[in-house]
Motif scaffolding. Structure first.
Motif, short mmCIF file in Angstrom:
data_model
loop_
_atom_site.label_atom_id
_atom_site.label_comp_id
_atom_site.label_asym_id
_atom_site.label_seq_id
_atom_site.Cartn_x
_atom_site.Cartn_y
_atom_site.Cartn_z
N GLU A 169 0.84 -1.20 0.00
CA GLU A 169 0.00 0.00 0.00
C GLU A 169 0.87 1.25 0.00
N LEU A 170 0.44 2.27 -0.75
CA LEU A 170 1.14 3.54 -0.75
C LEU A 170 0.91 4.24 0.58
N PRO A 171 1.87 5.06 1.03
CA PRO A 171 1.67 5.83 2.26
C PRO A 171 0.43 6.73 2.16
N ALA A 172 -0.22 6.99 3.28
CA ALA A 172 -1.48 7.74 3.31
C ALA A 172 -1.43 9.08 2.59
N PRO A 173 -0.38 9.89 2.73
CA PRO A 173 -0.41 11.19 2.06
C PRO A 173 -0.47 11.13 0.54
N VAL A 174 -0.03 10.04 -0.07
CA VAL A 174 -0.05 9.95 -1.53
C VAL A 174 -0.81 8.72 -2.04
N GLY A 175 -1.39 7.95 -1.16
CA GLY A 175 -2.14 6.75 -1.55
C GLY A 175 -3.52 7.09 -2.08
N ALA A 176 -4.27 6.06 -2.39
CA ALA A 176 -5.64 6.26 -2.85
C ALA A 176 -6.44 6.87 -1.71
N GLY A 177 -7.05 7.99 -1.97
CA GLY A 177 -7.79 8.68 -0.92
C GLY A 177 -8.96 9.46 -1.48
N VAL A 178 -9.43 10.39 -0.71
CA VAL A 178 -10.59 11.18 -1.06
C VAL A 178 -10.23 12.35 -1.96
N TYR A 179 -8.95 12.79 -1.91
CA TYR A 179 -8.54 14.00 -2.63
C TYR A 179 -7.43 13.72 -3.64
N ASN A 180 -7.41 14.54 -4.70
CA ASN A 180 -6.37 14.50 -5.71
C ASN A 180 -5.12 15.12 -5.09
N VAL A 181 -3.98 14.44 -5.12
CA VAL A 181 -2.77 14.92 -4.46
C VAL A 181 -2.11 16.09 -5.17
N TYR A 182 -2.52 16.40 -6.39
CA TYR A 182 -1.93 17.50 -7.14
C TYR A 182 -2.78 18.76 -7.13
N THR A 183 -4.10 18.61 -6.97
CA THR A 183 -4.98 19.78 -7.04
C THR A 183 -5.75 20.04 -5.75
N GLY A 184 -5.91 19.03 -4.90
CA GLY A 184 -6.69 19.18 -3.68
C GLY A 184 -8.19 19.02 -3.91
N GLU A 185 -8.59 18.79 -5.15
CA GLU A 185 -9.99 18.59 -5.49
C GLU A 185 -10.37 17.13 -5.20
N PRO A 186 -11.64 16.80 -5.24
CA PRO A 186 -12.05 15.41 -5.00
C PRO A 186 -11.33 14.43 -5.93
N ALA A 187 -11.08 13.23 -5.43
CA ALA A 187 -10.39 12.20 -6.21
C ALA A 187 -11.13 11.96 -7.52
N GLY A 188 -10.37 11.67 -8.55
CA GLY A 188 -10.96 11.44 -9.87
C GLY A 188 -10.96 12.68 -10.73
N SER A 189 -10.57 13.83 -10.17
CA SER A 189 -10.51 15.06 -10.97
C SER A 189 -9.30 14.99 -11.89
N VAL A 190 -9.24 15.88 -12.83
CA VAL A 190 -8.18 15.90 -13.84
C VAL A 190 -6.81 16.12 -13.19
N VAL A 191 -5.84 15.32 -13.60
CA VAL A 191 -4.47 15.45 -13.12
C VAL A 191 -3.71 16.34 -14.10
N PRO A 192 -3.02 17.38 -13.59
CA PRO A 192 -2.27 18.27 -14.49
C PRO A 192 -1.23 17.50 -15.32
N THR A 193 -0.96 17.99 -16.53
CA THR A 193 -0.04 17.33 -17.45
C THR A 193 1.35 17.17 -16.83
N THR A 194 1.84 18.19 -16.12
CA THR A 194 3.17 18.10 -15.51
C THR A 194 3.23 16.97 -14.49
N ALA A 195 2.14 16.74 -13.79
CA ALA A 195 2.08 15.65 -12.81
C ALA A 195 2.04 14.30 -13.52
#
Length: 81
Positions: A10-36
C-alpha cells in the motif's frame, strides 16, 4: 522527521488512494495536471485529508509532509514503480 510506514503493498497515506487529488486538492478522480502525469510535479495535497502539505524538492527527488498523516519521500515510492 518521521517517515510514514505502510502495510506491504500500500502507498503511504499522504499519496495513496484517498478522497482527494494529491496534485490539485480537489475530490479524487478530478483531472491530473499534465506536468504531474509526466512525473515532473510532486504531490502538494494529502490524499487522505486534502490539507496542503509541506513539500521540499531536491535534485534527487522530493519529500512531502502532511501535518496529520506524516512524511513521504519519493525514494520510498521507488518500490511501487
Amino acid at each position: 522527521m518521521d517517515t510514514v510506514v505502510s502495510p506491504e503493498g500500500e502507498l503511504p497515506a499522504p499519496v495513496g488512494a484517498g478522497v482527494y487529488n494529491v496534485y490539485t486538492g480537489e475530490p479524487a478522480g478530478s483531472v491530473v495536471p499534465t506536468t504531474a502525469q509526466l512525473g515532473l510535479e510532486p504531490p502538494r495535497f494529502c490524499a487522505e485529508c486534502g490539507r496542503r502539505m509541506i513539500v521540499q524538492v531536491r535534485p534527487d527527488g522530493w519529500w512531502a509532509k502532511c501535518s496529520r498523516h506524516g512524511l513521504v519521500d519519493s525514494k520510498d515510492l521507488e518500490l511501487y514503480r
